[in-house]
Design a protein around this motif. Structure first.
Motif, short mmCIF file in Angstrom:
data_model
loop_
_atom_site.label_atom_id
_atom_site.label_comp_id
_atom_site.label_asym_id
_atom_site.label_seq_id
_atom_site.Cartn_x
_atom_site.Cartn_y
_atom_site.Cartn_z
N ALA A 288 0.81 -1.22 0.00
CA ALA A 288 0.00 0.00 0.00
C ALA A 288 0.84 1.27 0.00
O ALA A 288 0.30 2.37 -0.07
CB ALA A 288 -0.94 0.01 1.21
N ASP A 289 2.16 1.12 0.08
CA ASP A 289 3.04 2.28 0.14
C ASP A 289 3.67 2.52 -1.23
O ASP A 289 4.53 1.73 -1.66
CB ASP A 289 4.13 2.04 1.19
CG ASP A 289 4.94 3.29 1.48
OD1 ASP A 289 4.97 4.20 0.63
OD2 ASP A 289 5.55 3.35 2.56
N PRO A 290 3.28 3.58 -1.94
CA PRO A 290 3.83 3.83 -3.28
C PRO A 290 5.32 4.13 -3.28
O PRO A 290 5.96 4.09 -4.34
CB PRO A 290 3.03 5.05 -3.76
CG PRO A 290 2.57 5.73 -2.51
CD PRO A 290 2.32 4.63 -1.52
N LEU A 291 5.90 4.41 -2.11
CA LEU A 291 7.33 4.70 -2.04
C LEU A 291 8.17 3.44 -1.92
O LEU A 291 9.39 3.50 -2.00
CB LEU A 291 7.62 5.62 -0.84
CG LEU A 291 6.97 7.01 -0.89
CD1 LEU A 291 7.29 7.79 0.37
CD2 LEU A 291 7.42 7.76 -2.13
N VAL A 292 7.52 2.29 -1.71
CA VAL A 292 8.24 1.02 -1.59
C VAL A 292 8.11 0.26 -2.90
O VAL A 292 7.01 -0.13 -3.30
CB VAL A 292 7.69 0.17 -0.44
CG1 VAL A 292 8.47 -1.14 -0.33
CG2 VAL A 292 7.77 0.93 0.88
N ASN A 293 9.23 0.06 -3.58
CA ASN A 293 9.20 -0.56 -4.90
C ASN A 293 10.31 -1.59 -5.10
O ASN A 293 10.85 -1.72 -6.20
CB ASN A 293 9.30 0.52 -5.99
CG ASN A 293 8.05 1.38 -6.05
OD1 ASN A 293 6.98 0.90 -6.44
ND2 ASN A 293 8.17 2.64 -5.66
#
Length: 330
Positions: A288-293
């Motif tokens: 759910a965290d767009p900063l974790v990729n």
């Protein structure tokens, strides 16, 4: 709303729940310099990060006592910047508190401001007291807890759900991809009728030895067909043996980057009306965290999207353990 106030001291504590927050369970992510700039403008000198969402205002003359679980961070410090991602205005405005127990509210008002419980450590302890865990499973869980990689074991409430799904289905033939020491597979085997069959796929020989010992102790070894090696090879072998459409239930808790391949193979092996359960679909909240990729997170995120759009199955994502998606083959 929160940033319009001007308290001299602000305490914010962040839930360890992995179900509704983008914050991973054991560490804090990323930074937000704008957030701390706003804090400085409000005249705040510090924040505290603890174990459950709680927002409160204190005057400089009030008592400075706080929960022992709270850890101080100076505004603008490297430690505080690393915690900023979990403290956005959006998150603070969509989490409310009743004493120490928090619940989440969807930011989209079209969901009707439905309040959804956020599992705190205290509430989760209560849930575990309401799990019917057979003594043999308890012994296996405790032994596994001493082993390397013990975090891979499913939780007791997850195992209970798997066993119940098998019973509801009246399943006789099951597959598990990723056995580890056998906690979930033993729960499934115990739920199967005496004539039932569980194909257990695991590549770790040492973990499989532990699982085998407990199958024997539980008296279910005659139900379990052990498959040591790569799960993909084992599943393909079952298909070559003409076993397509002959299984009632499958559970996947293995290599995350292989989920799509496992799913496609299992979809061929499971009958119409059969069920496939996928573990770790919330991936410690990272999806759910767009900063974790990172590669695993992206893989699970993409897999979840594929499942949602797959018309071959009915799906339900359940926030239990690290998240499970239950798929029913149409």
């Amino acid at each position: 709303m929160l940033l319009a106030m001007k308290p001299s001291f602000l305490t914010v504590s962040v839930s360890l729940s992995q179900h509704y927050l983008s914050l991973p369970r054991n560490h804090l992510l990323h930074s937000s310099s704008r957030f701390f700039t706003q804090l400085r403008k409000l005249g705040l000198s510090s924040i505290r990060i603890g174990c459950s969402w709680r927002v409160q205002q204190r005057s400089s003359s009030s008592s400075s006592s706080s929960s022992s679980s709270l850890q101080p961070f100076q505004v603008g410090s490297s430690r505080s910047r690393s915690a900023a991602a979990a403290l956005t205005k959006h998150q603070l405005s969509t989490v409310r508190s009743t004493r120490d127990d928090a619940f989440a509210v969807a930011s989209d008002e079209n969901y009707g401001n439905k309040q959804v419980i956020s599992i705190t450590p205290r509430l989760y302890d209560y849930i575990l007291t309401n799990v019917r865990e057979p003594e043999i499973l308890r012994k296996l869980r405790r032994e596994t807890a001493t082993m390397r990689g013990s975090q891979m074991q499913v939780s007791p409430d997850q195992a209970q759900l798997l066993a119940m799904l098998v019973q509801i289905l009246g399943a006789k033939r099951c597959i598990e991809v990723g056995v580890y020491t056998g906690y979930s597979s033993l729960a499934v085997a115990l739920a199967l009728p005496d004539s039932g069959c569980l194909v257990a796929c695991e590549r770790d020989a040492k973990a499989l030895e532990v699982a085998s010992r407990y199958y024997e102790l539980a008296g279910v070894m005659h139900k379990v067909h052990l498959k040591h090696g790569l799960a993909r090879d084992n599943l393909e072998s079952l298909l070559l043996n003409g076993e397509a459409g002959s299984y009632d239930f499958a559970f996947v808790d293995a290599e995350k980057k292989m989920y799509q391949e496992y799913y496609e193979l299992l979809l061929q092996l499971v009958r119409v009306g059969g069920v496939i359960v996928i573990d770790n679909v919330l991936w410690h909240g990272k999806v759910a965290d767009p900063l974790v990729n990172d590669s695993k997170t992206v893989s699970i995120r993409n897999f979840n999207k594929t499942l949602l759009e797959d018309v071959r199955v009915d799906v339900s994502m359940v926030p239990i353990g690290d998240g499970m998606t239950i798929c029913r083959k149409r």
